[in-house]
Design an enzyme around this catalytic site. Structure first.
Site, mmCIF file in Angstrom:
data_model
loop_
_atom_site.group_PDB
_atom_site.id
_atom_site.type_symbol
_atom_site.label_atom_id
_atom_site.label_comp_id
_atom_site.label_asym_id
_atom_site.label_seq_id
_atom_site.Cartn_x
_atom_site.Cartn_y
_atom_site.Cartn_z
ATOM 1 N N GLY A 197 0.829 -1.194 0.000
ATOM 2 C CA GLY A 197 0.000 0.000 0.000
ATOM 3 C C GLY A 197 0.867 1.249 0.000
ATOM 4 N N LEU A 198 0.340 2.299 0.625
ATOM 5 C CA LEU A 198 1.033 3.575 0.703
ATOM 6 C C LEU A 198 1.476 4.085 -0.659
ATOM 7 C CD1 LEU A 198 3.240 3.091 3.882
ATOM 8 C CD2 LEU A 198 1.108 4.367 3.657
ATOM 9 N N CYS A 199 0.574 3.967 -1.622
ATOM 10 C CA CYS A 199 0.915 4.518 -2.930
ATOM 11 C C CYS A 199 -0.265 5.328 -3.454
ATOM 12 C CB CYS A 199 1.343 3.432 -3.892
ATOM 13 S SG CYS A 199 0.319 1.973 -3.850
ATOM 14 N N GLY A 200 -0.857 6.105 -2.586
ATOM 15 C CA GLY A 200 -1.912 7.010 -3.014
ATOM 16 C C GLY A 200 -3.139 6.251 -3.485
#
Lengths: 148, 298
Positions: free
Chosen positions: B86-89
């Site tokens: 995750g952590l990709c907008g």
């Protein structure tokens, strides 16, 4: 690519050589000859549609007076009247091949072939010898050309 | 009013977070560079191969190879390419929204839909929902290689030939630039010909409807060629799609982490300002107390 198809100057062929790694050649050429699965063939502008697989061999093309050589290993060639697309697994321009290394590879492959072993190993050695010989041959073409 | 200590803690915490997002941004930038190089060098081959295959599909009779043959049925499969992390907008959210929309639409048309997902995020998403998952390939993006595409290709082609589904679409993020990703839905199977695509090279167009195989020379024979060319084509396309997605993921992460670092910076500034004001107010108040006390003693 399709959109470049109609901008080819008359009397020329668009030659594109691509490998899975990169686009190697994209140029207007006068003549191409390539190692097809059932024999080498030459292509001039206006050739009929033709699709074949490639074996290990030498690809040669001419732009005006300048001759160019490449080694190609496996893949496909798609010929249309104005465009030749070469999709090779591996391809190298003659000028990118190091002659000494190519020669060393030939010697090594010959040794391996002589040593023998399992049928699969022999086959592998045979293929690498063929590859090495081809690279050497292509590289030497350039050398000769340079001296001439 | 928050205590000075809690404010100090808050500042320290945000600073830590900022350090992490900054590091993630750097890592994503480095990975992006590699992924970008890979996709940019893989694109010409994939596109040329696609052109050749489409050319060929136009001429070869559709019955000559199973991958060209249109199936009669109404079973649709959607291959969803998401990321593993995750952590990709909005990277995964965009894909999954489009995917569910697509599935709903096709289900409404009476088609039987199934999903195959690659990337852990997509697998998790569909597991929690009611769509049928046929196949999953989680965790392939860490070390993405052509083997993965081979794997996927084999599985998909086999199920297509067995009639598990009759058409296959893929939805993925295309890498347009570092700042831009585009969600793309493409039909992968059956392999379709160029047909209405405009601007094909001239001469053979004039032949109009006579699409004779005779106009094309094949070596060795047509069947053998298709047999090697089409599966290869499919694998190469699958690989390209995976590479596109991998590059787009890193780009999205880099942008997202850049934004996060900037936001953290703003937050730190704001809280620090508030902290200093509070501190001064406390000092002023203490002084007033002392002065007031001294005054009273006189």
């Amino acid at each position: 690519m399709a959109e470049t198809g109609h901008t080819v100057p008359s009397g020329k062929l668009l030659l594109e050589v691509v490998t899975p790694d990169k686009l190697l050649v994209s140029e207007y050429v006068d003549q191409v000859s390539a190692p097809g699965a059932e024999g080498d063939f030459g292509v001039l502008p206006g050739h009929c549609h033709f699709l074949t697989t490639l074996r290990i061999g030498e690809l040669h093309y001419r732009i005006g007076e300048a001759e160019h050589y490449m080694s190609v290993l496996w893949g496909f060639v798609d010929v249309t009247p104005r465009k030749v697309t070469v999709l090779a697994e591996i391809a190298e321009k003659a000028e990118d091949i190091d002659v000494d290394r190519a020669h060393a590879a030939v010697v090594k492959a010959e040794e391996r072939l002589e040593r023998g072993g399992l049928p699969s190993e022999v086959e592998e050695a045979r293929v690498s010898l063929e590859k090495a010989r081809l690279r050497e041959k292509v590289a030497e073409r350039l050398k000769k050309q340079g001296h001439a | 009013m928050p205590s000075l200590q809690s404010l100090r803690r808050k500042i320290a915490s945000v600073k830590n977070t900022q350090k992490i997002t900054k590091a993630m941004k750097m890592v994503a930038a480095a990975k992006l560079k590699r992924a970008q190089d890979r996709i940019l060098s893989a694109r010409p081959y994939a596109h040329q191969l696609r052109d050749v295959v489409r050319h060929l599909a136009e001429r070869a009779s559709p019955v000559s190879h199973p991958l060209l043959r249109k199936h009669e049925g109404h079973k649709t499969e959607l291959l969803v390419i998401t990321s593993d992390r995750g952590l990709c907008g909005a990277f995964n959210a965009n894909i999954l929204r489009q995917a569910t929309e697509f599935l709903r639409e096709h289900a409404e048309q009476g088609e039987q839909v199934s999903v195959s997902a690659s990337g852990r995020k997509g697998c998790d998403f569909f597991r929690r929902r009611t769509w049928t998952i046929r196949q999953e390939w989680p965790g392939i993006f860490d070390r993405l290689s052509f083997e993965h595409a081979l794997d996927m290709g084999q599985d998909i082609i086999q199920h297509y030939n067995d009639g598990t589904f009759d058409q296959l679409y893929v939805v993925y993020n295309e890498f347009k630039s570092v700042m831009q990703q585009r969600v793309v839905i493409e039909k992968l199977l059956p392999i379709e010909s160029l047909d209405e695509e405009a601007g094909g090279p001239g001469p053979e167009r004039s032949e109009g409807t006579t699409k004779t195989v005779g106009a094309y020379l094949f070596e060795p024979d047509e069947h053998e060629l298709l047999e090697t060319l089409l599966p290869k084509h499919f694998q190469v396309q699958a690989f390209r799609v995976l590479l596109e997605s991998a590059a787009a993921e890193q780009a999205a992460r880099m942008t997202a982490m850049d934004g996060a670092t900037r936001n953290a910076g703003e937050l730190i500034q704001k809280v620090t300002l508030f902290y200093n004001k509070t501190r001064q107010a406390a000092i002023t108040k203490e002084l007033m107390d002392i002065v007031g006390g001294a005054e009273a003693l006189k």
